[in-house]
Scaffold this active site. Sequence first.
Site, PDB file in Angstrom:
ATOM      1  N   HIS A 106      -5.234   3.792  -7.007  1.00  0.00           N
ATOM      2  CA  HIS A 106      -4.269   2.952  -6.293  1.00  0.00           C
ATOM      3  C   HIS A 106      -3.076   2.728  -7.205  1.00  0.00           C
ATOM      4  CE1 HIS A 106      -2.508  -0.324  -4.091  1.00  0.00           C
ATOM      5  NE2 HIS A 106      -3.379  -0.151  -3.122  1.00  0.00           N
ATOM      6  N   ARG A 147       4.210  -3.810  -0.804  1.00  0.00           N
ATOM      7  CA  ARG A 147       5.277  -2.812  -0.834  1.00  0.00           C
ATOM      8  C   ARG A 147       5.813  -2.549   0.568  1.00  0.00           C
ATOM      9  NH1 ARG A 147       2.752   1.974  -2.609  1.00  0.00           N
ATOM     10  NH2 ARG A 147       0.820   0.848  -2.998  1.00  0.00           N
TER      11      ARG A 147
END
Lengths: 529, 234
Positions: free
Chosen positions: A315, A335
């Site tokens: 990740h 994000r």
Amino acid sequence: MSRLDESKSLVIEARAARMKETQALLSAEEKDALIRRYHPDFRKEAYRPIRLGPNQGEQTVHELANLLEGESPVAAEAISLSPQHQVDLLIIGGGGAGATAALTAKAAGAKVLLATKLRLGDSNTVMAEGGMQVAVSAEDSPVRHFLDSLRGGYMKNDPALLKTLVEEGPEVAKWLMDLGVLFDREEDGNLSIRGGGGSSKPRLLRCKDYTGLELMRVLKDCVLNEQIELLEFSPIVELLTDGAGSCTGAILKNLDNNQYIVVQAKSVLLATGGIGRLHIQGFPTSNHYGATADGLPIAYRAGAKLTLQDTFQYHPTGAVYPEPMAGILVTEAIRSVGAQLVNVKGERFINEMETRDAVASAVIRECAEGRGVETPAGRRGVWLDMPMVDLVNGEGTLAHRFPNMLRQFSRYQIDIQKEPVLVYPTLHYQNGGIQINVDGESTVPNLFVAGEASGGIHGRNRLMGNSLLDIIVYGRRAGRAASKRATEISFGSTTLRHLDLFHDAQKKAGVVPQTVSPMLFPDYAKKNE
Amino acid sequence: MSYSDPQSPLVRIEVDGAAHPVPEGITVIQAMWKIGRPMIHGVGCLGGVCGACPITYRLPDQLTSKTALACQTAVRDGMAITFIPSDSSKKAIALIPAAPPNQKTLFQYYPETRRCTACRACSSVCPQEIDVMGGVRAAINGDLSNVAEKFTSCVMCGLCAAVCEVQIRPHRVGMYARRLTGAFYPKEATRLLQRIEEVRSGKYESAWNQLLSADDAALSKYCSSEEAAQKLAS
Ligand SMILES: Cc1cc2nc3c(=O)[nH]c(=O)nc-3n(C[C@H](O)[C@H](O)[C@H](O)COP(=O)(O)OP(=O)(O)OC[C@H]3O[C@@H](n4cnc5c(N)ncnc54)[C@H](O)[C@@H]3O)c2cc1C
Ligand code: SF4
Ligand code: SF4
Ligand code: FES
């Protein structure tokens, strides 16, 4: 001022300018080149061929290969195989997939025993933050979901498994809601959805940034309500077979008194989850304490074939500072609502909505080429500029949507509403695993697998939110199929014949096992690190 | 895995009465590993959400102990730590009823809830900083959706139940209120229901037939072309 603080000021100064600029998505060629150069899956020296068993000759990482070739803990012991428990279906693993399977199997009338390593619910599922993908909106469709996932998985997904996943998504969401799962909703009652990397339409259902906690809490409550027989602190250490290749039960180990527990079962369902705590290639991990890939070597010794055992998900945004938070996940959803990745000079270097493998590769590149920031403990990372979320969406957005993230950092006096945080890829997910069919059955008859321990659904890279969907869809399917199987057959004899065959194969391949597997726990205390 | 700076100064902690030097800045769980304790009980997610690791700790300059999650708390000099066994409160078998809930639904399983003396002990002990007492009061007033909202981040550690002088189990009340709120949500998710209907009625069958019979090259063409995706989807 330290270099870290200096760099942080650059990030803050450059924020206004960055808000206006756009970062193009990579072309297919650029993305491919980036990943080949920097993604850990492409580091040749991290891999070696597996020397025996159904995947002999295929590559995987050293850490996993050692476990697959490892010795069973019961091999050297003379243990009685007369069963203490006899059940229709033995489910192993108390995360989302195991709990779902237990509920479904119980509802189908099977006598179920659920055994797990720590407590029911101590799992990767409880930690999931971002959400669960289901194609609900009018502009979206299961077909679109299918194509996005296939593209994300580099076309290596098993199409039949993937079709079933996306098509049963809506129904499964409804099932969860009927159990009382509280997904975030719109004013008009519709499910609130959000976008994720690699998805062409928003389709993430979520409960703030506590989606996994919400799912696991409800599933656990249901398992307790149903009074499903439960063995906690009792990990599986070996399977039992009938001598002709079918699975007939398992040997568990009571962690409190170190006694073995023999369970005879008509079918067995492995839902032992992921691999993060193997710390492949030395990476930190976002996974729970028991994520040591136990299901893989156990199933492998019994003859189950693995698929895509050579690909892992790193990740892109694991915390690297403060030190106690190293490895902890900073959800991708942050994000998707505007947080930007920036290097030591305060510059953006990747579009944040690329797939995880591309974003992770870009972060590794920045650090490898000297544009990362060093922490006092010697880790490296880049900035994730979280205050942008409030600038883009209005003040209070972070606090409202990501209360967990806010709390976790605030425990170390970091206010993510005001300052950026340092991140680096963290070992997150096992893309492959034990090969299954659409009923969750492995290549070993009567051995079913669901959740992260299985492989094939996600191809070589899983899209965010597809795993929570996978564990419910396939938890239900495998639970149903395994309990049906149990009604059709009678108990088989319980032997360890597969271990003899495995030993023969070891000898033939000249393999001297380097370790006992399953690992059960990472050995932090022993290593005294 | 290395999780501490080799140069970082040592602090002295006390675990169940015994003193140990450990590096500054690591978590209480990491400190347990450091002093050679393999953890089995009292550890789970390591991410602050499973509630397996409640502790009490006292700092030298403080008179009273605090509660916290061991995986979320950094060690400090002079910290005296005790692990608390995980939640042992009894859970009622509280099923989702057929008809929408009323005030009695909750009290039927958790009748003691009404005895709350508003002492606030539960709120002060909660590692998630939940307004636990507020949640209990809301439950008494029958405001289930408010209870649900308040317990959103509950990790079910059970500390609130352990300290309640009148044996209320706030987290269990919260859990049940959340499930009731979810199962009887006042407005329908109509788009979801429509999608389920579409799938059942076979709306996507021809697209699936096309896709699943396609070879790898054809599939990859579909995937790379947004238009194709759009067309198939409609
Ligand atoms: C921090 C984090 C965030 C995530 N966020 C998301 C997200 O937003 N969306 C998404 O879709 N996915 C997300 N994922 C991935 C997803 O949560 C997991 O892949 C999924 O929950 C796995 O479920 P599972 O039931 O297969 O395994 P788990 O939930 O990990 O459960 C495995 C169970 O097996 C038990 N077990 C292990 N070994 C043994 C043994 N030898 N014997 C008995 N029991 C054993 C474990 O203790 C555990 O109870 C995230 C993962 C992490 C770690
Ligand atoms: S409400 Fe109770 S059980 Fe939930 S986190 Fe707080 S103290 Fe723990
Ligand atoms: S501890 Fe018990 S009595 Fe005190 S406020 Fe909380 S619920 Fe009420
Ligand atoms: S180990 Fe899960 S909350 Fe600490």
